[in-house]
Design a protein around this motif. Structure first.
Motif, short mmCIF file in Angstrom:
data_model
loop_
_atom_site.label_atom_id
_atom_site.label_comp_id
_atom_site.label_asym_id
_atom_site.label_seq_id
_atom_site.Cartn_x
_atom_site.Cartn_y
_atom_site.Cartn_z
N GLY A 109 25.95 -5.03 0.80
CA GLY A 109 25.42 -5.02 2.25
C GLY A 109 26.54 -5.88 2.86
N ARG A 128 22.28 -5.53 10.76
CA ARG A 128 21.66 -5.45 9.55
C ARG A 128 21.23 -3.79 9.70
N VAL A 131 24.01 -1.31 8.49
CA VAL A 131 24.22 -1.58 7.25
C VAL A 131 23.28 -0.59 6.45
N VAL A 132 21.91 -0.75 6.74
CA VAL A 132 20.82 0.10 6.15
C VAL A 132 21.06 1.71 6.47
N LEU A 135 24.04 3.04 4.25
CA LEU A 135 23.53 3.37 2.55
C LEU A 135 22.60 4.56 2.63
N VAL A 147 20.79 -3.56 0.00
CA VAL A 147 21.64 -4.27 0.67
C VAL A 147 21.94 -5.48 -0.03
#
Length: 327
Positions: A109, A128, A131-132, A135, A147
């Motif tokens: 992450g 944050r 990033v999730v 993915l 992450v």
């Protein structure tokens, strides 16, 4: 109008033993949302050609000439500072080996977040969340938990998906995927190809796929550029490459596919291409496939063939194009 235009690209490495010409007279185009495959055996210039587009080759040991135009901007003359802004934001690369490309010291992450901080100035909760989302976009389950995982805690397929997430973090116009399915089993390969196809469909990303696997090409590519000894020898829509190949080298590659094995002496055998690839230290004014080709004539060793249309956008660099086989 093409998104990317590569014209007369030439890549020369400077070595103690003399110049090595890794790519020569390379020209092709890439449309928005198109998947273009660069195909050929190891050492034919696929990766060198692709890595020269975002100028990832060592500038001190390499001479690069020709033209690379991305969305109307000529890249070959840009400053290194400007290229750093383009890499990752407009052109991204998925490298061949995810375990060596990911930093083993940091969670995945954090490695995705670095790209977002650099190019989009994201931070805090927004960073944050993004990033999730990335993915999840590449199909990693339980993304909010993953992450915090380190590369060694993920499978090869998962690591490859993380590499793709890093590459598409800023919605690049062009994604270069260098052998993204190498060393992965068939099931995982199919999943990675589905991820690339989904990115093309959802983000409109154009893809340059580097591979020697013609099965992958048939599955995902819209067009194909077949390279030999640093030069494109044939390029066309994918269906035509498989249904109506024209260059003897292309025919040789197709003949080596397991599904095209021929019956010889009571056993089914693959068709091999005789001879060896010529060394990249020389560039004679002749067809470099002539020594391995059953169609070769005096004209093949007297002059180098230039790419010509055989139909529509099907280009072949051969003095004797047409269906048939190598000797």
């Amino acid at each position: 109008m093409s998104l990317l235009e590569v014209s007369n690209l030439r890549v020369e490495f400077h070595t103690e033993d003399g110049p090595v010409i890794a790519a020569k007279d390379v020209s092709f185009s890439l449309a928005e949302g198109e998947i273009l495959a660069l195909v050929g055996e190891s050492g034919c210039g696929k990766s060198v050609t692709a890595m020269s587009i975002p100028r990832l080759l060592d500038r001190n040991s390499t001479t690069l000439s020709g033209s690379v135009v991305l969305d109307g901007v000529e890249l070959t003359g840009l400053s290194e500072k400007r290229m750093r802004d383009i890499r990752g934001a407009e052109i991204s690369v998925v490298f061949q080996e995810p375990m060596s490309s990911l930093n083993p010291s940091y969670p995945v992450g954090r490695q995705i977040a670095e790209v977002l901080r650099r190019h989009q100035r994201l931070s805090g909760a927004q960073l944050r969340q993004r990033v999730v989302e990335l993915l999840e976009l590449v199909g990693i389950p339980d993304a909010a938990h993953r992450v915090r995982a380190y590369p060694h805690e993920l499978s090869g397929g998962m690591r490859q998906r993380v590499m793709i997430a890093i590459a598409v973090a800023c919605n690049p116009k062009v994604l270069i995927a260098d052998e993204p399915t190498t060393a992965l089993d068939v099931t995982i390969q199919a999943g990675i190809l589905d991820v690339i196809r989904n990115l093309r469909d959802t983000l409109g990303t154009a893809v340059i796929l580097i591979t020697h696997d013609l099965g992958v090409v048939a599955d995902i590519a819209d067009r194909v550029v077949v390279m030999y000894a640093g030069r494109p020898v044939e390029q066309s829509p994918t269906r035509e490459i498989f249904d109506q190949p024209q260059h003897p080298y292309t025919l040789g590659l197709l003949g080596a596919l397991p599904g095209r094995a021929v019956l010889r002496g009571g056993r089914r055998r693959l068709t091999e291409i005789p001879g060896l690839v010529p060394p990249p230290t020389s560039d004679p004014d002749e067809c470099q496939f002539a020594a391995r080709c059953g169609r070769a004539s005096d004209v093949c060793t007297a002059s180098r063939p230039v790419a010509e249309e055989v139909r529509g956008d099907h280009l072949v660099a051969c003095h004797h194009p047409g269906p048939g086989g190598t000797r």
